[in-house]
Design a protein around this motif. Structure first.
Motif, PDB file in Angstrom:
ATOM      1  N   ALA A 106       0.819  -1.213   0.000  1.00 16.10           N
ATOM      2  CA  ALA A 106       0.000   0.000   0.000  1.00 16.10           C
ATOM      3  C   ALA A 106       0.854   1.264   0.000  1.00 16.10           C
ATOM      4  O   ALA A 106       0.375   2.335  -0.357  1.00 16.10           O
ATOM      5  N   THR A 107       2.112   1.144   0.370  1.00 18.99           N
ATOM      6  CA  THR A 107       3.027   2.290   0.366  1.00 18.99           C
ATOM      7  C   THR A 107       3.307   2.733  -1.073  1.00 18.99           C
ATOM      8  O   THR A 107       3.438   1.903  -1.965  1.00 18.99           O
ATOM      9  N   TYR A 108       3.399   4.038  -1.285  1.00 20.83           N
ATOM     10  CA  TYR A 108       3.758   4.560  -2.604  1.00 20.83           C
ATOM     11  C   TYR A 108       4.913   5.553  -2.517  1.00 20.83           C
ATOM     12  O   TYR A 108       5.356   6.077  -3.531  1.00 20.83           O
ATOM     13  N   ASN A 109       5.404   5.806  -1.318  1.00 14.78           N
ATOM     14  CA  ASN A 109       6.536   6.716  -1.145  1.00 14.78           C
ATOM     15  C   ASN A 109       7.452   6.157  -0.074  1.00 14.78           C
ATOM     16  O   ASN A 109       7.146   6.303   1.094  1.00 14.78           O
ATOM     17  N   THR A 146      -0.132  15.438 -11.110  1.00 17.37           N
ATOM     18  CA  THR A 146       0.052  16.230  -9.891  1.00 17.37           C
ATOM     19  C   THR A 146       0.628  15.371  -8.773  1.00 17.37           C
ATOM     20  O   THR A 146       1.563  15.789  -8.080  1.00 17.37           O
ATOM     21  N   LEU A 147       0.114  14.175  -8.623  1.00 14.99           N
ATOM     22  CA  LEU A 147       0.638  13.254  -7.610  1.00 14.99           C
ATOM     23  C   LEU A 147       2.097  12.930  -7.887  1.00 14.99           C
ATOM     24  O   LEU A 147       2.932  12.954  -6.981  1.00 14.99           O
ATOM     25  N   MET A 148       2.432  12.653  -9.148  1.00 12.86           N
ATOM     26  CA  MET A 148       3.825  12.339  -9.504  1.00 12.86           C
ATOM     27  C   MET A 148       4.728  13.551  -9.239  1.00 12.86           C
ATOM     28  O   MET A 148       5.851  13.389  -8.760  1.00 12.86           O
ATOM     29  N   ASP A 149       4.245  14.753  -9.552  1.00 11.11           N
ATOM     30  CA  ASP A 149       5.029  15.979  -9.300  1.00 11.11           C
ATOM     31  C   ASP A 149       5.273  16.171  -7.811  1.00 11.11           C
ATOM     32  O   ASP A 149       6.376  16.525  -7.392  1.00 11.11           O
ATOM     33  N   ILE A 150       4.255  15.937  -7.000  1.00 11.16           N
ATOM     34  CA  ILE A 150       4.406  16.072  -5.545  1.00 11.16           C
ATOM     35  C   ILE A 150       5.453  15.088  -5.029  1.00 11.16           C
ATOM     36  O   ILE A 150       6.337  15.450  -4.252  1.00 11.16           O
TER      37      ILE A 150
END
Length: 125
Positions: A65-68, A117-121
């Protein structure tokens, strides 16, 4: 969560506690899909993993579930074993999309814009 899944698909979901190594090994020997929902491996906990690499087999599908970070230790080790791996970025994106739809009364949401936007963040832009 496992109780909800098992209402519709009895015995499909088996929650495993990290302290029970024998239980983890037994459960993984009998399953095809492993879900890490623990938070182990996320930013600040990168050195941790939910499953010892020696318990993994190439036929497992491993979801974190982690993405970062995009690839946790769990996913890296699963990939080394030959497992299919999936991170939590898509889950987060589609949860956000659905939340915005609910808040705005069902208005269309620009998925591509949200994804970028998510990828940029995550890239620190």
């Amino acid at each position: 969560m496992s109780e909800d899944i098992n209402k519709f698909y009895p015995g499909v979901c088996v929650p495993v506690r990290a302290a029970d190594e024998a239980g983890i090994k037994k459960a993984l020997d009998e399953t095809d899909v492993i879900l890490n929902l623990s938070g182990l491996g996320m930013r600040g906990k990168e050195e941790y993993t939910c499953v010892d690499k020696s318990f993994l087999k190439p036929s497992h599908v491993c979801f974190d579930a982690t993405y970062n970070p995009a690839e946790t230790r769990f996913l890296k080790e699963a990939k080394e074993v030959g497992c299919m791996t999936i991170n939590g970025l898509g889950m987060s994106l589609y949860q956000g999309l659905r939340q915005i739809q609910l808040w705005t009364g069902g208005q269309a949401v620009p998925l591509d814009v949200m994804r970028q936007t998510l990828m940029d963040i995550l890239a620190g832009k």
